[in-house]
Design a protein around this motif. Structure first.
Motif, PDB file in Angstrom:
ATOM      1  N   ALA A  48       0.842  -1.198   0.000  1.00 17.31           N
ATOM      2  CA  ALA A  48       0.000   0.000   0.000  1.00 17.31           C
ATOM      3  C   ALA A  48       0.875   1.244   0.000  1.00 17.31           C
ATOM      4  N   ALA A  58      -3.353   3.729  -2.255  1.00 21.88           N
ATOM      5  CA  ALA A  58      -3.313   2.694  -3.286  1.00 21.88           C
ATOM      6  C   ALA A  58      -2.965   1.375  -2.613  1.00 21.88           C
ATOM      7  N   TYR A  59      -3.552   0.296  -3.129  1.00 19.37           N
ATOM      8  CA  TYR A  59      -3.394  -1.005  -2.505  1.00 19.37           C
ATOM      9  C   TYR A  59      -3.100  -2.075  -3.545  1.00 19.37           C
ATOM     10  N   ASP A  61      -3.895  -5.669  -5.027  1.00 16.75           N
ATOM     11  CA  ASP A  61      -5.177  -6.372  -5.123  1.00 16.75           C
ATOM     12  C   ASP A  61      -5.351  -7.386  -3.994  1.00 16.75           C
ATOM     13  N   SER A  62      -4.259  -7.969  -3.558  1.00 19.46           N
ATOM     14  CA  SER A  62      -4.334  -9.031  -2.556  1.00 19.46           C
ATOM     15  C   SER A  62      -4.768  -8.526  -1.183  1.00 19.46           C
ATOM     16  N   LYS A  64      -6.631  -5.369  -0.893  1.00 16.52           N
ATOM     17  CA  LYS A  64      -7.691  -4.366  -1.069  1.00 16.52           C
ATOM     18  C   LYS A  64      -8.950  -4.810  -0.330  1.00 16.52           C
ATOM     19  N   GLY A  65      -9.520  -3.892   0.426  1.00 17.50           N
ATOM     20  CA  GLY A  65     -10.720  -4.193   1.195  1.00 17.50           C
ATOM     21  C   GLY A  65     -10.432  -4.752   2.579  1.00 17.50           C
ATOM     22  N   ARG A  66      -9.184  -5.114   2.847  1.00 14.89           N
ATOM     23  CA  ARG A  66      -8.817  -5.664   4.160  1.00 14.89           C
ATOM     24  C   ARG A  66      -7.826  -4.769   4.886  1.00 14.89           C
ATOM     25  N   THR A  68      -5.879  -0.951   5.410  1.00 19.11           N
ATOM     26  CA  THR A  68      -6.058   0.490   5.255  1.00 19.11           C
ATOM     27  C   THR A  68      -4.778   1.206   5.658  1.00 19.11           C
ATOM     28  N   ALA A 103       3.283   3.729  -5.700  1.00 20.52           N
ATOM     29  CA  ALA A 103       2.340   2.801  -6.316  1.00 20.52           C
ATOM     30  C   ALA A 103       2.405   2.905  -7.834  1.00 20.52           C
TER      31      ALA A 103
END
Length: 124
Positions: A48, A58-59, A61-62, A64-66, A68, A103
């Protein structure tokens, strides 16, 4: 700038950890900040990053959503909140600082500063 990462440890799958990275010096806000990780036997990978003002994270994909990423320029600190951890998140996590974007560049080396690494182990 010098970086010191903190907050790693052992956690069960599904759990949470928060990593922090404290920067020395008075120019923290001039740096883009990021996190990389390296698992045993694997290449270092981007996790990130966050820009100088603390927006546009920016994250990978592995995560993302988990995960921050956030920063507090008044405290010269960047954070990585990791939720819903999985065994495949096990790695040594490094914070990095650079005056250029992190990123989307494909870079995993050549940053202005690296933290010493903090180990995260997620048990199944």
């Amino acid at each position: 700038v010098q970086l010191q990462g903190l907050g790693g440890g052992l956690v069960q799958a599904g759990g949470s950890l928060r990593l922090s990275c404290a920067a020395s010096g008075r120019t923290f806000s001039e740096y883009v900040m990021g996190w990389f990780r390296q698992a045993p036997g694997k290449e270092r990978e981007f996790v990130a990053s966050i820009n100088k003002r603390g927006v546009k994270p920016a994250y990978a994909d592995s995560v993302k959503g988990r995960f921050t990423i956030s920063r507090d320029n008044a405290k010269n600190t960047v954070y990585l909140q990791m939720n819903s951890l999985k065994p495949e998140d096990t790695a040594v996590y490094y914070c990095v600082a650079d005056k250029r974007p992190i990123a989307g560049t494909g870079r995993s080396t050549g940053f202005d500063a690296w933290g010493q690494g903090t180990e995260v182990t997620v048990s199944s």
